[in-house]
Scaffold this motif. Structure first.
Motif, PDB file in Angstrom:
ATOM      1  N   SER A   4      27.745  -4.439  -1.482  1.00 36.08           N
ATOM      2  CA  SER A   4      27.634  -3.078  -2.017  1.00 36.08           C
ATOM      3  C   SER A   4      26.772  -3.032  -3.272  1.00 36.08           C
ATOM      4  N   GLN A   5      26.363  -4.204  -3.778  1.00 30.75           N
ATOM      5  CA  GLN A   5      25.555  -4.255  -4.985  1.00 30.75           C
ATOM      6  C   GLN A   5      24.153  -3.687  -4.736  1.00 30.75           C
ATOM      7  N   PRO A   6      23.535  -3.041  -5.746  1.00 27.32           N
ATOM      8  CA  PRO A   6      22.229  -2.405  -5.570  1.00 27.32           C
ATOM      9  C   PRO A   6      21.113  -3.363  -5.153  1.00 27.32           C
ATOM     10  N   ASN A   7      21.217  -4.627  -5.564  1.00 30.03           N
ATOM     11  CA  ASN A   7      20.145  -5.581  -5.281  1.00 30.03           C
ATOM     12  C   ASN A   7      20.414  -6.422  -4.037  1.00 30.03           C
ATOM     13  N   CYS A   8      21.422  -6.040  -3.261  1.00 26.23           N
ATOM     14  CA  CYS A   8      21.753  -6.820  -2.068  1.00 26.23           C
ATOM     15  C   CYS A   8      20.678  -6.643  -0.997  1.00 26.23           C
ATOM     16  N   SER A   9      20.345  -7.729  -0.307  1.00 29.96           N
ATOM     17  CA  SER A   9      19.323  -7.694   0.737  1.00 29.96           C
ATOM     18  C   SER A   9      19.762  -6.787   1.894  1.00 29.96           C
ATOM     19  N   ILE A  10      18.791  -6.053   2.439  1.00 30.45           N
ATOM     20  CA  ILE A  10      19.087  -5.161   3.566  1.00 30.45           C
ATOM     21  C   ILE A  10      19.579  -5.961   4.770  1.00 30.45           C
ATOM     22  N   HIS A  11      18.998  -7.146   4.954  1.00 29.21           N
ATOM     23  CA  HIS A  11      19.409  -7.982   6.091  1.00 29.21           C
ATOM     24  C   HIS A  11      20.879  -8.365   5.980  1.00 29.21           C
ATOM     25  N   LEU A  12      21.335  -8.647   4.769  1.00 24.75           N
ATOM     26  CA  LEU A  12      22.745  -8.986   4.576  1.00 24.75           C
ATOM     27  C   LEU A  12      23.640  -7.778   4.849  1.00 24.75           C
ATOM     28  N   ILE A  13      23.148  -6.590   4.492  1.00 22.15           N
ATOM     29  CA  ILE A  13      23.930  -5.376   4.740  1.00 22.15           C
ATOM     30  C   ILE A  13      24.163  -5.201   6.226  1.00 22.15           C
ATOM     31  N   ALA A  35      23.813   5.020  -4.889  1.00 14.17           N
ATOM     32  CA  ALA A  35      22.576   5.709  -5.274  1.00 14.17           C
ATOM     33  C   ALA A  35      21.636   4.821  -6.079  1.00 14.17           C
ATOM     34  N   ASP A  36      22.137   3.702  -6.598  1.00 14.48           N
ATOM     35  CA  ASP A  36      21.307   2.813  -7.432  1.00 14.48           C
ATOM     36  C   ASP A  36      20.611   1.728  -6.627  1.00 14.48           C
ATOM     37  N   ARG A  37      20.769   1.766  -5.309  1.00 12.90           N
ATOM     38  CA  ARG A  37      20.174   0.711  -4.492  1.00 12.90           C
ATOM     39  C   ARG A  37      18.657   0.715  -4.641  1.00 12.90           C
ATOM     40  N   LYS A  38      18.088  -0.453  -4.923  1.00 18.23           N
ATOM     41  CA  LYS A  38      16.649  -0.559  -5.161  1.00 18.23           C
ATOM     42  C   LYS A  38      15.851  -0.308  -3.891  1.00 18.23           C
ATOM     43  N   THR A  39      16.285  -0.880  -2.797  1.00 20.31           N
ATOM     44  CA  THR A  39      15.603  -0.668  -1.519  1.00 20.31           C
ATOM     45  C   THR A  39      16.393   0.361  -0.731  1.00 20.31           C
ATOM     46  N   LYS A  40      15.788   1.520  -0.523  1.00 18.74           N
ATOM     47  CA  LYS A  40      16.488   2.621   0.132  1.00 18.74           C
ATOM     48  C   LYS A  40      16.645   2.361   1.630  1.00 18.74           C
ATOM     49  N   LEU A  41      17.806   2.717   2.137  1.00 22.01           N
ATOM     50  CA  LEU A  41      18.078   2.590   3.563  1.00 22.01           C
ATOM     51  C   LEU A  41      17.626   3.857   4.287  1.00 22.01           C
ATOM     52  N   TYR A  61      29.021   9.634   4.395  1.00 23.98           N
ATOM     53  CA  TYR A  61      27.605   9.276   4.246  1.00 23.98           C
ATOM     54  C   TYR A  61      26.727  10.528   4.324  1.00 23.98           C
ATOM     55  N   LEU A  62      27.054  11.446   5.230  1.00 25.07           N
ATOM     56  CA  LEU A  62      26.306  12.702   5.325  1.00 25.07           C
ATOM     57  C   LEU A  62      26.454  13.506   4.034  1.00 25.07           C
ATOM     58  N   GLU A  63      27.661  13.521   3.464  1.00 22.05           N
ATOM     59  CA  GLU A  63      27.882  14.218   2.186  1.00 22.05           C
ATOM     60  C   GLU A  63      27.050  13.579   1.078  1.00 22.05           C
ATOM     61  N   PHE A  64      26.943  12.270   1.097  1.00 18.03           N
ATOM     62  CA  PHE A  64      26.122  11.553   0.124  1.00 18.03           C
ATOM     63  C   PHE A  64      24.659  11.962   0.257  1.00 18.03           C
ATOM     64  N   LEU A  65      24.175  12.066   1.480  1.00 10.51           N
ATOM     65  CA  LEU A  65      22.776  12.459   1.708  1.00 10.51           C
ATOM     66  C   LEU A  65      22.505  13.869   1.188  1.00 10.51           C
ATOM     67  N   ILE A  66      23.419  14.801   1.453  1.00 13.16           N
ATOM     68  CA  ILE A  66      23.197  16.215   1.115  1.00 13.16           C
ATOM     69  C   ILE A  66      23.384  16.481  -0.372  1.00 13.16           C
ATOM     70  N   TYR A  67      24.485  16.019  -0.935  1.00 12.83           N
ATOM     71  CA  TYR A  67      24.825  16.390  -2.312  1.00 12.83           C
ATOM     72  C   TYR A  67      24.261  15.450  -3.375  1.00 12.83           C
ATOM     73  N   ASP A  68      24.062  14.184  -3.013  1.00 12.49           N
ATOM     74  CA  ASP A  68      23.540  13.223  -4.000  1.00 12.49           C
ATOM     75  C   ASP A  68      22.044  12.971  -3.828  1.00 12.49           C
ATOM     76  N   CYS A  69      21.614  12.835  -2.580  1.00 13.85           N
ATOM     77  CA  CYS A  69      20.203  12.547  -2.317  1.00 13.85           C
ATOM     78  C   CYS A  69      19.380  13.809  -2.084  1.00 13.85           C
ATOM     79  N   LYS A  70      20.051  14.962  -1.992  1.00 12.97           N
ATOM     80  CA  LYS A  70      19.371  16.247  -1.750  1.00 12.97           C
ATOM     81  C   LYS A  70      18.503  16.192  -0.492  1.00 12.97           C
ATOM     82  N   ASP A  71      19.037  15.569   0.537  1.00 11.93           N
ATOM     83  CA  ASP A  71      18.318  15.447   1.808  1.00 11.93           C
ATOM     84  C   ASP A  71      18.070  16.832   2.409  1.00 11.93           C
ATOM     85  N   GLU A  72      16.829  17.084   2.859  1.00 14.75           N
ATOM     86  CA  GLU A  72      16.457  18.390   3.407  1.00 14.75           C
ATOM     87  C   GLU A  72      16.202  18.342   4.905  1.00 14.75           C
TER      88      GLU A  72
END
Length: 334
Positions: A4-13, A35-41, A61-72
């Motif tokens: 869950s750390q921001p610098n964790c490799s995407i492959h490990l995720i 929201a602090d993840r360096k490499t965005k998924l 996750y959808l709530e995170f996209l809409i309210y935190d990431c302002k996904d359009e």
């Protein structure tokens, strides 16, 4: 290792997130909502990955996209709205809907929580397909949800009818009229018609709510429309405040419009004078005058003149707004 750390490799995720989700759902969700993840998924990849784990995982996750990431992405908004509706329907299964309150969120437990979230999304999102949600909740007395959908669809009269007839909240109805009067000027008059059809108290010639509406929303009501609705023997002295305020408001509008009319007339005269000055110019045409575009004599051929007195053959008159010699754009010249 904390995936869950921001610098964790995407492959490990991708390799270990499913293991975390099976053992601790909350910790698993945090992997994808950091929201602090360096490499965005990529949202689509994440949604495809989380899908098999069910709505309990996909929803946050959808709530995170809409309210935190302002996904359009409209699909994200509509998926979350449909998910909320599905959850509410599941909670109401085999119910006679008596557990539903007129106000969303008044219910105890998960039902009230989900209704509150649905109303918030319908109110704040411009990307939800509100007509589709109306269809999905048809037949279910989710009144506040319907109200938000009708308002977003600009069906103001239907929304007002819902407030008065179903919610029976007359103060909200009046506030609704004031809020949306610029979008639909007939709302307050429609509400007055509803009030006039309500039963009167003994000794009253006018229902109390109708009388109150007349006196508090005089600027939104036209006396010419209102007076024919009143009983023939109704004493005008009882609505003297309404008539006074309404006439003052209409007189103010008339004077304001007269000022605007005068200013517009003055501006029109300035433009006409400017046009006259720029078009009433004398210029001399001789056989020696050459067209600056093709460098041939204009002679007795048809010609055109630009506002700066540049004369060209009509066939060379390609752009009416830009002088071919100076490059002046006459549309931008004051």
């Amino acid at each position: 290792m904390d995936v869950s750390q921001p610098n964790c490799s995407i492959h490990l995720i991708w390799d270990y997130a499913s293991w975390v989700l099976r053992r601790d759902m909350d910790s698993g969700i945090k992997i994808f909502t950091n929201a602090d993840r360096k490499t965005k998924l990529q949202p689509k990849e994440v949604l495809d990955y989380l899908g098999p784990f069910g709505n309990m995982v996909v929803e946050p996750y959808l709530e995170f996209l809409i309210y935190d990431c302002k996904d359009e992405n409209p699909d994200v908004h509509n998926q979350l709205a449909s998910m909320y509706v599905s959850t509410i329907k599941a909670l109401l299964k085999n119910s006679d809907y008596s557990v539903l309150s007129k106000r969303a969120g008044s219910e105890t437990g998960l039902l009230g929580f989900m209704r509150t979230k649905l109303v918030r999304l319908l109110k704040e999102s411009k990307l939800v397909k509100h007509s589709a949600i109306l269809t999905q909740i048809q037949g279910i007395p989710l009144l506040q949800e319907r109200l938000e959908c009708l308002t977003k669809l600009k069906m103001y009269l239907k929304a007002l009818s819902l407030i008065v007839e179903d919610l029976q909240d007359f103060q909200q109805a009046e506030d609704y009229c004031s809020t949306h009067k610029q979008k639909d000027s007939t709302l307050t008059f429609s509400l007055l018609q509803v009030y006039l059809n309500q039963p009167k108290e003994e000794g009253q010639k006018l229902p109390s709510r109708a009388n109150s509406l007349l006196n508090t929303h005089a600027s939104e009501l036209n006396p010419v429309q209102v007076l024919p609705l009143l009983p023939p023997d109704f004493p005008l002295s009882e609505i003297s405040d309404f008539l006074t305020m309404s006439m003052q408001h209409n007189h103010h509008l008339y004077r304001s419009n007269q000022v605007v009319k005068g200013l517009s007339k003055s501006e029109n005269m300035k433009v006409r004078y400017s046009k006259m000055v720029n078009t009433n110019k004398v210029f001399l045409m001789t056989r020696d005058v050459l067209c600056p575009v093709c460098q041939k004599p204009i002679g007795d051929k048809v010609f055109a003149r630009y506002p700066n007195n540049t004369v060209v053959h009509f066939k060379c008159f390609k752009n009416q707004s830009i002088c071919p010699v100076t490059g002046i754009n006459f549309k931008k010249v004051n």
